[in-house]
Design a protein around this motif. Structure first.
Motif, PDB file in Angstrom:
ATOM      1  N   LEU A   1     -20.266  32.365  21.451  1.00  0.00           N
ATOM      2  CA  LEU A   1     -21.313  31.521  22.026  1.00  0.00           C
ATOM      3  C   LEU A   1     -21.019  31.202  23.487  1.00  0.00           C
ATOM      4  N   ALA A   2     -19.775  30.911  23.801  1.00  0.00           N
ATOM      5  CA  ALA A   2     -19.405  30.626  25.191  1.00  0.00           C
ATOM      6  C   ALA A   2     -19.636  31.847  26.078  1.00  0.00           C
ATOM      7  N   THR A   3     -19.303  33.028  25.564  1.00  0.00           N
ATOM      8  CA  THR A   3     -19.513  34.257  26.329  1.00  0.00           C
ATOM      9  C   THR A   3     -20.990  34.475  26.624  1.00  0.00           C
ATOM     10  N   VAL A   4     -21.826  34.298  25.612  1.00  0.00           N
ATOM     11  CA  VAL A   4     -23.268  34.494  25.797  1.00  0.00           C
ATOM     12  C   VAL A   4     -23.838  33.469  26.771  1.00  0.00           C
ATOM     13  N   ILE A   5     -23.486  32.210  26.591  1.00  0.00           N
ATOM     14  CA  ILE A   5     -24.027  31.162  27.460  1.00  0.00           C
ATOM     15  C   ILE A   5     -23.599  31.383  28.902  1.00  0.00           C
ATOM     16  N   MET A   6     -22.319  31.649  29.110  1.00  0.00           N
ATOM     17  CA  MET A   6     -21.826  31.870  30.474  1.00  0.00           C
ATOM     18  C   MET A   6     -22.433  33.132  31.092  1.00  0.00           C
ATOM     19  N   THR A   7     -22.575  34.182  30.299  1.00  0.00           N
ATOM     20  CA  THR A   7     -23.124  35.438  30.824  1.00  0.00           C
ATOM     21  C   THR A   7     -24.557  35.262  31.299  1.00  0.00           C
ATOM     22  N   PHE A   8     -25.401  34.669  30.456  1.00  0.00           N
ATOM     23  CA  PHE A   8     -26.803  34.531  30.846  1.00  0.00           C
ATOM     24  C   PHE A   8     -26.991  33.492  31.947  1.00  0.00           C
ATOM     25  N   HIS A   9     -26.170  32.462  31.971  1.00  0.00           N
ATOM     26  CA  HIS A   9     -26.276  31.487  33.059  1.00  0.00           C
ATOM     27  C   HIS A   9     -25.825  32.125  34.376  1.00  0.00           C
ATOM     28  N   HIS A  10     -24.737  32.865  34.343  1.00  0.00           N
ATOM     29  CA  HIS A  10     -24.247  33.554  35.536  1.00  0.00           C
ATOM     30  C   HIS A  10     -25.267  34.593  36.021  1.00  0.00           C
ATOM     31  N   MET A  11     -25.881  35.305  35.084  1.00  0.00           N
ATOM     32  CA  MET A  11     -26.897  36.291  35.435  1.00  0.00           C
ATOM     33  C   MET A  11     -28.077  35.623  36.129  1.00  0.00           C
ATOM     34  N   GLN A  12     -28.518  34.507  35.582  1.00  0.00           N
ATOM     35  CA  GLN A  12     -29.657  33.790  36.161  1.00  0.00           C
ATOM     36  C   GLN A  12     -29.328  33.279  37.557  1.00  0.00           C
TER      37      GLN A  12
ATOM     38  N   HIS B   1     -24.863  25.240  43.658  1.00  0.00           N
ATOM     39  CA  HIS B   1     -25.191  26.558  43.114  1.00  0.00           C
ATOM     40  C   HIS B   1     -24.010  27.509  43.297  1.00  0.00           C
ATOM     41  N   TRP B   2     -23.399  27.488  44.480  1.00  0.00           N
ATOM     42  CA  TRP B   2     -22.261  28.346  44.779  1.00  0.00           C
ATOM     43  C   TRP B   2     -21.097  28.039  43.846  1.00  0.00           C
ATOM     44  N   TRP B   3     -20.800  26.757  43.654  1.00  0.00           N
ATOM     45  CA  TRP B   3     -19.690  26.369  42.782  1.00  0.00           C
ATOM     46  C   TRP B   3     -19.933  26.772  41.328  1.00  0.00           C
ATOM     47  N   VAL B   4     -21.137  26.531  40.829  1.00  0.00           N
ATOM     48  CA  VAL B   4     -21.438  26.883  39.433  1.00  0.00           C
ATOM     49  C   VAL B   4     -21.341  28.393  39.241  1.00  0.00           C
ATOM     50  N   GLU B   5     -21.804  29.145  40.224  1.00  0.00           N
ATOM     51  CA  GLU B   5     -21.709  30.596  40.129  1.00  0.00           C
ATOM     52  C   GLU B   5     -20.246  31.046  40.079  1.00  0.00           C
ATOM     53  N   ARG B   6     -19.383  30.421  40.874  1.00  0.00           N
ATOM     54  CA  ARG B   6     -17.963  30.774  40.878  1.00  0.00           C
ATOM     55  C   ARG B   6     -17.271  30.351  39.588  1.00  0.00           C
ATOM     56  N   VAL B   7     -17.600  29.170  39.083  1.00  0.00           N
ATOM     57  CA  VAL B   7     -16.983  28.675  37.843  1.00  0.00           C
ATOM     58  C   VAL B   7     -17.365  29.564  36.666  1.00  0.00           C
ATOM     59  N   THR B   8     -18.646  29.950  36.581  1.00  0.00           N
ATOM     60  CA  THR B   8     -19.044  30.837  35.487  1.00  0.00           C
ATOM     61  C   THR B   8     -18.377  32.201  35.615  1.00  0.00           C
ATOM     62  N   ALA B   9     -18.209  32.683  36.846  1.00  0.00           N
ATOM     63  CA  ALA B   9     -17.536  33.972  37.038  1.00  0.00           C
ATOM     64  C   ALA B   9     -16.081  33.901  36.589  1.00  0.00           C
ATOM     65  N   ILE B  10     -15.401  32.818  36.934  1.00  0.00           N
ATOM     66  CA  ILE B  10     -14.001  32.652  36.531  1.00  0.00           C
ATOM     67  C   ILE B  10     -13.891  32.509  35.015  1.00  0.00           C
ATOM     68  N   ALA B  11     -14.818  31.774  34.413  1.00  0.00           N
ATOM     69  CA  ALA B  11     -14.797  31.611  32.952  1.00  0.00           C
ATOM     70  C   ALA B  11     -15.077  32.925  32.241  1.00  0.00           C
ATOM     71  N   LEU B  12     -15.883  33.776  32.851  1.00  0.00           N
ATOM     72  CA  LEU B  12     -16.227  35.041  32.212  1.00  0.00           C
ATOM     73  C   LEU B  12     -15.083  36.056  32.216  1.00  0.00           C
ATOM     74  N   VAL B  13     -14.106  35.896  33.082  1.00  0.00           N
ATOM     75  CA  VAL B  13     -12.998  36.863  33.122  1.00  0.00           C
ATOM     76  C   VAL B  13     -12.232  36.878  31.795  1.00  0.00           C
ATOM     77  N   PRO B  14     -11.671  35.744  31.333  1.00  0.00           N
ATOM     78  CA  PRO B  14     -10.959  35.804  30.046  1.00  0.00           C
ATOM     79  C   PRO B  14     -11.898  36.025  28.866  1.00  0.00           C
ATOM     80  N   LEU B  15     -13.115  35.492  28.945  1.00  0.00           N
ATOM     81  CA  LEU B  15     -14.062  35.697  27.839  1.00  0.00           C
ATOM     82  C   LEU B  15     -14.432  37.171  27.695  1.00  0.00           C
ATOM     83  N   THR B  16     -14.634  37.855  28.797  1.00  0.00           N
ATOM     84  CA  THR B  16     -14.975  39.276  28.747  1.00  0.00           C
ATOM     85  C   THR B  16     -13.804  40.107  28.238  1.00  0.00           C
TER      86      THR B  16
END
Length: 120
Positions: free
Chosen positions: A67-78, A20-35
């Motif tokens: 699509l990647a931004t939306v998927i990563m955002t809602f997964h990270h939020m959850q 859970h910790w790793w997935v949360e960090r990976v989505t956060a890192i992916a969201l930086v350039p996407l945002t």
């Protein structure tokens, strides 16, 4: 006969918490350039009309990045809300967890459908 350590080994939060910790960090890192990409794109489209925005969203690169931004955002939020729920919600934990996952899934699906309708 097993020792107490032998029985306890492999149990505890470390089995599922690390993933859970790793997935949360990976989505956060992916969201930086996407945002950053999303904010720059919105600023460039600020005074555009609807056909221009639809044309922009219809480009394959923009569709995939949206699509990647939306998927990563809602997964990270959850994932983030799940940590708060696990830490602070004592009563009806299962119901709140299901509500969290369901809301993230539903909002994500609505967003994906909107992007696909705009793109195609």
């Amino acid at each position: 006969m097993r020792s107490q350590l032998g029985r306890a080994r492999g149990l505890g939060a470390s089995k599922s918490g690390v993933e859970h910790w790793w997935v949360e960090r990976v989505t956060a890192i992916a969201l930086v350039p996407l945002t950053i990409w999303f904010i720059v794109s919105v600023l460039t489209l600020l005074h555009s009309d609807q056909p221009e925005v639809r044309q922009w969203a219809g480009r394959p690169v923009n569709t995939v990045l949206l699509l990647a931004t939306v998927i990563m955002t809602f997964h990270h939020m959850q994932l983030g809300l799940q940590v708060v729920i696990d830490d602070y919600v004592k009563k009806s934990h299962l119901a709140v967890t299901l509500l969290n996952k369901g809301a993230a899934l539903l909002l994500g699906l609505f967003s994906i459908v909107a992007i696909l309708k705009m793109a195609f």
